[in-house]
Design a protein around this motif. Structure first.
Motif: not given
Length: 579
Positions: A319-321, A375-376, A387-390, A429-430
């Motif tokens: 998260r917060n990638v 960002i984020n 999968r990477l997402n914004t 968590e997560n």
């Protein structure tokens, strides 16, 4: 004491084999545990539940009026007071029985916080005739607390609920409501009682709208701007009469509006029952505004202090990638639900590559061969592949730092990610985890929910519109199965929530069959019991992601797959630990 209380006492002493004096002592002990918050009836209800005795409750469970910050989901026969901060439009609907109903939502506030309240049918008349209006203190009696809009607490009046219009309260507990006039550029989602002055820069024709329940209404949408920004203003039903003479270029003042996040992450300024609209108010002038952009949610910007990672560092828990990658391949643009478009892009750096999902207007920004700063961002898994997402709170932009070398052999989106088998006591968590355990009990109250057809999140119905917390306003919804149970593996137990096809698979009933039960008016208890016995005590393997429950802050697993243990496979996995 009333007769129902005496009857309940007699039932409990007979069931428990104790004297009335001993029962009264237990009642006093429970009241002390709750610091005097509970009445005798409330303490008796807790004892009755513990010993399996059903009782009638005529009197309130709670000894006194509660403050808003003391309210919790599941509370019954609550008395709460608040100053009316906002009144939303009255909505009419038709019940399954064919009778008409109506509902209105209020925001109530005291010195400890605010809460949304729902009034139904005859209580709505108090809003329509002006008895309940902004700034008035009211008291709700015999109410109950449920989860409402966007998971927030909501107070509802039951069949025996009452409204006190002039309650005997300390006015200092209910601060005066201030109406703030702000610039459009300062607007954020979920603001109440705001006022703006702007110029109408677009006002299309009135539309005829058919709501989900078949009701006919009208909608007129405006775009209003000042020197700091512009915002979308939908006006529904009879409120359209307030702008019937308005034209493009007119100055408009909107008092006591409220904001919500609409479709495409667009902030809407909504018109409630208490909202006042003035067209061309005297002495008000607005500067040139035609070139301003639509107000949007601010996205956190990247700073040097945020850690930057490489693509092969990504995991399902990421998260917060923040990373830099080069676009090495553009996929086909696909049309999906609600006229949205998506394109899968392969993004790479010197460590490897990953699939990035790009949506709608962002598709045109992505160019093959260019380097981009993510960002984020965050990671999801589809069929156990990364999968990477914004998403809503992330973005990408052209990077000043260029990626010159890309490892084309290591596409982490092509490898199936195997979730880690864990004991429940080890879970945090997560995490994407696999847990083997036994089903102890079913803890859901119903089987169905109204889902967004695009993202499958729970929708709510407000102002004639269907609201999704992720997608904003959507044109329709669909029924989807959902329930939760407790899973125990010997080290601890955890709540597991199953949704959609996974829920149907375990419960052996389709969403259509579950909805048919609702249409046939089968009560929730019968509905839940239909297939419960066949899987209580059953041993299963659950795969899913862990998260914190918003209501109780406890860990739970959102199941993605459930299967029965395969003995041979389990033996092989055990032997691998000792290789």
């Amino acid at each position: 004491m009333n007769s129902n209380f005496e009857d309940s006492v007699n039932k409990i002493v007979n069931k428990m084999g104790i004297t009335k004096e001993e029962l009264q002592s237990r009642i006093e002990d429970i009241k002390k545990e709750f610091d005097g918050l509970l009445s005798d009836e409330g303490a008796l209800a807790i004892i009755a539940k513990d010993c399996g005795v059903e009782i009638e409750q005529d009197a309130g469970i709670f000894q006194r009026r509660l403050y808003i910050n003391e309210l919790e989901v599941g509370m019954q026969t609550v008395t709460v007071a608040g100053r009316v901060e906002n009144i939303y439009p009255v909505r009419t609907f038709q019940r399954k029985s064919g009778t008409d109903g109506k509902v209105v939502n209020l925001t109530l506030r005291d010195k400890t916080g605010s809460i949304r309240a729902a009034l139904w049918d005859e209580h709505v008349n108090l809003v329509e005739n002006g008895s309940i209006k902004n700034g008035k203190i009211i008291e709700l009696k015999n109410s109950y607390i449920k989860e409402g809009w966007q998971g927030q607490n909501e107070v509802n009046l039951g069949n025996r609920g009452e409204i006190e219009l002039n309650p005997d309260v300390d006015a200092e507990d209910f601060p005066e409501i201030s109406v703030e006039e702000i610039k459009i550029g300062e607007i954020k989602p979920d603001m109440n009682n705001i006022s703006i002055v702007g110029k109408i820069i677009d006002i299309p024709e009135v539309k005829d709208i058919t709501t989900r329940d078949g009701r006919q209404t009208k909608l007129q949408e405006m775009t209003v701007a000042d020197e700091t920004g512009q915002i979308h203003v939908p006006v529904w039903g009879e409120k359209i009469n307030n702008i019937s003479n308005a034209s493009k270029g007119d100055v408009i003042r909107i008092k006591q509006g409220y904001t919500r996040l609409g479709f495409g992450n667009r902030i809407n300024l909504n018109i409630g029952n208490s909202t006042i609209i003035e067209i061309n108010p005297k002495g008000v002038q607005i500067s040139q505004v035609e070139d301003l952009k639509q107000t949007q949610i601010e996205v956190p910007s990247y700073s040097a202090g945020q850690p930057q990672i490489k693509i092969t560092d990504l995991t399902p828990e990421s998260r917060n990638v923040n990373l830099i990658g080069k676009c090495i391949e553009l996929g086909e643009v696909r049309e999906v639900a609600n006229d949205n478009k998506v394109m899968e892009v392969i993004l790479g750096d010197e460590t490897g590559s990953v699939i990035l999902s790009v949506w709608n207007e962002d598709i045109q920004k992505m160019k093959k061969g260019e380097s981009y700063q993510i960002i984020n961002g965050y990671v999801t898994t589809y069929q156990n592949r990364i999968r990477l997402n914004t998403g809503k709170f992330g973005k990408f932009e052209v990077s000043e730092e260029k990626v010159t070398k890309v490892d084309m052999k290591s596409n982490i989106s092509e490898s199936e990610y195997k979730p880690t088998r864990k004991n429940i006591i080890e879970i945090s968590e997560n995490q994407l985890v696999e847990v083997r355990g036994t089903i102890l009990d079913l803890i859901s109250k119903n089987l169905m929910y109204d889902a967004c057809p695009k993202c499958m999140k729970k929708v709510t119905f407000e102002d004639g519109e269907i609201h999704c917390p992720k997608c904003g306003i959507v044109p329709d919804s669909q029924k989807r199965m959902i329930y939760s149970f407790t899973l125990d593996d010997g080290t601890n137990n955890i709540r597991v929530t199953v949704i959609g096809e996974t829920a149907e698979k375990l419960y052996k009933i389709t969403s259509e069959e579950g909805q048919q039960l609702n249409l046939e008016k089968v009560d929730d208890s019968t509905q839940i019991q239909l297939n419960t016995e066949q899987f209580l005590g059953k041993e299963i393997i659950v795969t899913g992601r862990t998260k914190k429950n918003k209501l109780n802050n406890q860990l739970e697993i959102m199941a993605r797959n459930i299967e029965e243990p395969n003995v041979i496979k389990e033996i092989k996995n055990t032997l691998k630990k000792y290789d």
